[in-house]
Design a protein around this motif. Structure first.
Motif, PDB file in Angstrom:
ATOM      1  N   SER A   1      65.316  -0.275 -41.781  1.00  0.00           N
ATOM      2  CA  SER A   1      63.903  -0.680 -41.800  1.00  0.00           C
ATOM      3  C   SER A   1      63.656  -1.724 -42.882  1.00  0.00           C
ATOM      4  O   SER A   1      63.878  -1.465 -44.065  1.00  0.00           O
ATOM      5  CB  SER A   1      63.007   0.535 -42.052  1.00  0.00           C
ATOM      6  OG  SER A   1      63.160   1.494 -41.027  1.00  0.00           O
ATOM      7  N   ASP A   2      63.202  -2.901 -42.465  1.00  0.00           N
ATOM      8  CA  ASP A   2      62.910  -4.003 -43.391  1.00  0.00           C
ATOM      9  C   ASP A   2      64.118  -4.360 -44.247  1.00  0.00           C
ATOM     10  O   ASP A   2      63.989  -4.673 -45.439  1.00  0.00           O
ATOM     11  CB  ASP A   2      61.714  -3.651 -44.292  1.00  0.00           C
ATOM     12  CG  ASP A   2      60.405  -3.615 -43.530  1.00  0.00           C
ATOM     13  OD1 ASP A   2      60.220  -4.463 -42.640  1.00  0.00           O
ATOM     14  OD2 ASP A   2      59.570  -2.734 -43.817  1.00  0.00           O
TER      15      ASP A   2
ATOM     16  N   GLU B   1      66.892  -8.325 -42.215  1.00  0.00           N
ATOM     17  CA  GLU B   1      66.606  -9.723 -42.531  1.00  0.00           C
ATOM     18  C   GLU B   1      67.200 -10.156 -43.874  1.00  0.00           C
ATOM     19  O   GLU B   1      67.303 -11.354 -44.159  1.00  0.00           O
ATOM     20  CB  GLU B   1      65.097  -9.977 -42.524  1.00  0.00           C
ATOM     21  CG  GLU B   1      64.301  -9.169 -43.532  1.00  0.00           C
ATOM     22  CD  GLU B   1      63.848  -7.813 -43.005  1.00  0.00           C
ATOM     23  OE1 GLU B   1      62.854  -7.287 -43.546  1.00  0.00           O
ATOM     24  OE2 GLU B   1      64.475  -7.278 -42.072  1.00  0.00           O
TER      25      GLU B   1
ATOM     26  N   VAL C   1      61.966  -5.012 -38.250  1.00  0.00           N
ATOM     27  CA  VAL C   1      62.085  -6.316 -38.919  1.00  0.00           C
ATOM     28  C   VAL C   1      60.839  -7.152 -38.643  1.00  0.00           C
ATOM     29  O   VAL C   1      60.110  -6.898 -37.684  1.00  0.00           O
ATOM     30  CB  VAL C   1      63.328  -7.108 -38.418  1.00  0.00           C
ATOM     31  CG1 VAL C   1      64.622  -6.443 -38.841  1.00  0.00           C
ATOM     32  CG2 VAL C   1      63.279  -7.290 -36.898  1.00  0.00           C
TER      33      VAL C   1
ATOM     34  N   HIS D   1      64.758 -13.352 -47.469  1.00  0.00           N
ATOM     35  CA  HIS D   1      65.035 -13.144 -46.048  1.00  0.00           C
ATOM     36  C   HIS D   1      65.967 -14.254 -45.560  1.00  0.00           C
ATOM     37  O   HIS D   1      65.604 -15.426 -45.513  1.00  0.00           O
ATOM     38  CB  HIS D   1      63.735 -13.149 -45.241  1.00  0.00           C
ATOM     39  CG  HIS D   1      62.901 -11.926 -45.467  1.00  0.00           C
ATOM     40  ND1 HIS D   1      61.753 -11.662 -44.745  1.00  0.00           N
ATOM     41  CD2 HIS D   1      63.052 -10.884 -46.334  1.00  0.00           C
ATOM     42  CE1 HIS D   1      61.232 -10.516 -45.168  1.00  0.00           C
ATOM     43  NE2 HIS D   1      62.005 -10.040 -46.128  1.00  0.00           N
TER      44      HIS D   1
ATOM     45  N   HIS E   1      65.849 -14.521 -39.486  1.00  0.00           N
ATOM     46  CA  HIS E   1      64.552 -14.190 -38.895  1.00  0.00           C
ATOM     47  C   HIS E   1      64.763 -13.909 -37.414  1.00  0.00           C
ATOM     48  O   HIS E   1      65.430 -14.670 -36.712  1.00  0.00           O
ATOM     49  CB  HIS E   1      63.569 -15.334 -39.118  1.00  0.00           C
ATOM     50  CG  HIS E   1      63.419 -15.704 -40.564  1.00  0.00           C
ATOM     51  ND1 HIS E   1      62.751 -14.900 -41.464  1.00  0.00           N
ATOM     52  CD2 HIS E   1      63.891 -16.760 -41.277  1.00  0.00           C
ATOM     53  CE1 HIS E   1      62.804 -15.455 -42.658  1.00  0.00           C
ATOM     54  NE2 HIS E   1      63.496 -16.585 -42.576  1.00  0.00           N
ATOM     55  N   TYR E   2      64.187 -12.798 -36.952  1.00  0.00           N
ATOM     56  CA  TYR E   2      64.549 -12.252 -35.646  1.00  0.00           C
ATOM     57  C   TYR E   2      63.402 -12.286 -34.652  1.00  0.00           C
ATOM     58  O   TYR E   2      62.231 -12.113 -35.000  1.00  0.00           O
ATOM     59  CB  TYR E   2      65.029 -10.806 -35.802  1.00  0.00           C
ATOM     60  CG  TYR E   2      66.262 -10.681 -36.658  1.00  0.00           C
ATOM     61  CD1 TYR E   2      67.528 -10.912 -36.127  1.00  0.00           C
ATOM     62  CD2 TYR E   2      66.155 -10.346 -38.006  1.00  0.00           C
ATOM     63  CE1 TYR E   2      68.659 -10.812 -36.913  1.00  0.00           C
ATOM     64  CE2 TYR E   2      67.284 -10.235 -38.801  1.00  0.00           C
ATOM     65  CZ  TYR E   2      68.532 -10.479 -38.251  1.00  0.00           C
ATOM     66  OH  TYR E   2      69.651 -10.394 -39.047  1.00  0.00           O
TER      67      TYR E   2
ATOM     68  N   SER F   1      55.679  -7.519 -36.585  1.00  0.00           N
ATOM     69  CA  SER F   1      56.938  -6.806 -36.776  1.00  0.00           C
ATOM     70  C   SER F   1      57.534  -6.384 -35.433  1.00  0.00           C
ATOM     71  O   SER F   1      56.805  -6.206 -34.455  1.00  0.00           O
ATOM     72  CB  SER F   1      56.727  -5.557 -37.641  1.00  0.00           C
ATOM     73  OG  SER F   1      56.220  -5.904 -38.917  1.00  0.00           O
TER      74      SER F   1
END
Length: 258
Positions: free
Chosen positions: A107-108, A111, A137, A160, A163-164, A250
């Motif tokens: 989680s988070d 990236e 993400v 980061h 980036h997704y 997100s």
């Protein structure tokens, strides 16, 4: 350069992340609700577990807890708070036997990682058949990202590294044989944070020198009430609409090993 990145992850950063996680029980409850649709117990590994907030939320339940945390003092805090087995170091260096986990969460964190393909490959190997990989993400194809562009809070440069979008996450999963079973953009927004970044840059270009307290002052009661009303009305409607259209800030994804 990778060896220079440490300057952006000082003690204050780890402390802020840990404190935020430990005060996010509502978030962890929602995360567990999603996971429980696929798995209700077993071995669970949290990649980038910080001080163990999510693992601590699971403590005492039907889960055997594991974590990976790069920062050694933070990893030690996670062990002490949760009793979990926590690997201190880079996720690429973690060595777990194949078919070890029913659930892996991230989680988070994805990236921030240098080699996402290697991470996906490791996770696919660590998961048991039928196990799931939960990911959360920032969404680079969100409405906010397109509107604010380089000022978008979700970019968080230079920390980061990747980036997704939904497509790129699914593509990475398919490369290692994981199947998408969930892909949503939950309600949420970074509009206020992104606006402050934009205003800060405009002030700098205009030659203004604001202190942090002037840039983001402590609001009085009238302003707090106004902001609360905005969040409950326009803000809430915007978040719901963005989420419904798959354009929230997100991405929440679940991939399964067949």
């Amino acid at each position: 350069m990778r060896e220079e990145m440490g300057r952006y992850y000082g003690p204050e950063y780890h402390r802020a992340v840990g404190n935020a996680g430990e005060s996010s029980s509502k978030r962890w409850k929602k995360q567990l609700q999603v996971i429980s649709k696929y798995k209700t117990g077993g071995n669970i590994l949290d990649i980038g577990c910080s001080s163990g907030a999510f693992l601590g939320y699971l403590k005492g339940g039907p889960w055997k807890l594991y974590g990976i945390e790069q920062n050694l003092p933070t990893a030690e805090r996670a062990r002490a708070l949760t009793g979990a087995e926590v690997f201190a170091g880079d996720v690429e260096d973690a060595a777990f036997p194949p078919n070890s986990f029913d659930v892996v969460t991230c989680s988070d964190v994805m990236e921030h990682l240098y080699e996402p393909r290697d991470v996906f490959r490791n996770v696919a190997e660590w998961l048991k058949p039928g196990g799931i990989f939960y990911i959360f993400v920032p969404n680079i194809k969100s409405w906010e990202a397109r509107a604010f562009r380089s000022y978008w809070y979700g970019l968080d440069l230079p920390r980061h590294l990747h980036h997704y979008s939904a497509e790129s996450l699914t593509g990475l999963a398919m490369l290692v044989g994981l199947r998408e079973v969930r892909m949503v953009t939950p309600p949420g927004r970074y509009v206020e944070q992104s606006t402050w970044i934009l205003l800060d840059d405009m002030a700098r270009k205009a030659g203004l020198k604001w202190t942090p307290s002037e840039l983001n002052p402590q609001p009085g009661i009238p302003w707090k009430l106004l902001r609360k009303a905005q969040r409950l009305t326009i803000g809430s409607l915007y978040s719901s609409a963005a989420s419904y259209c798959g354009a929230g800030p997100s991405l929440q994804a679940v991939f399964q090993k067949d």
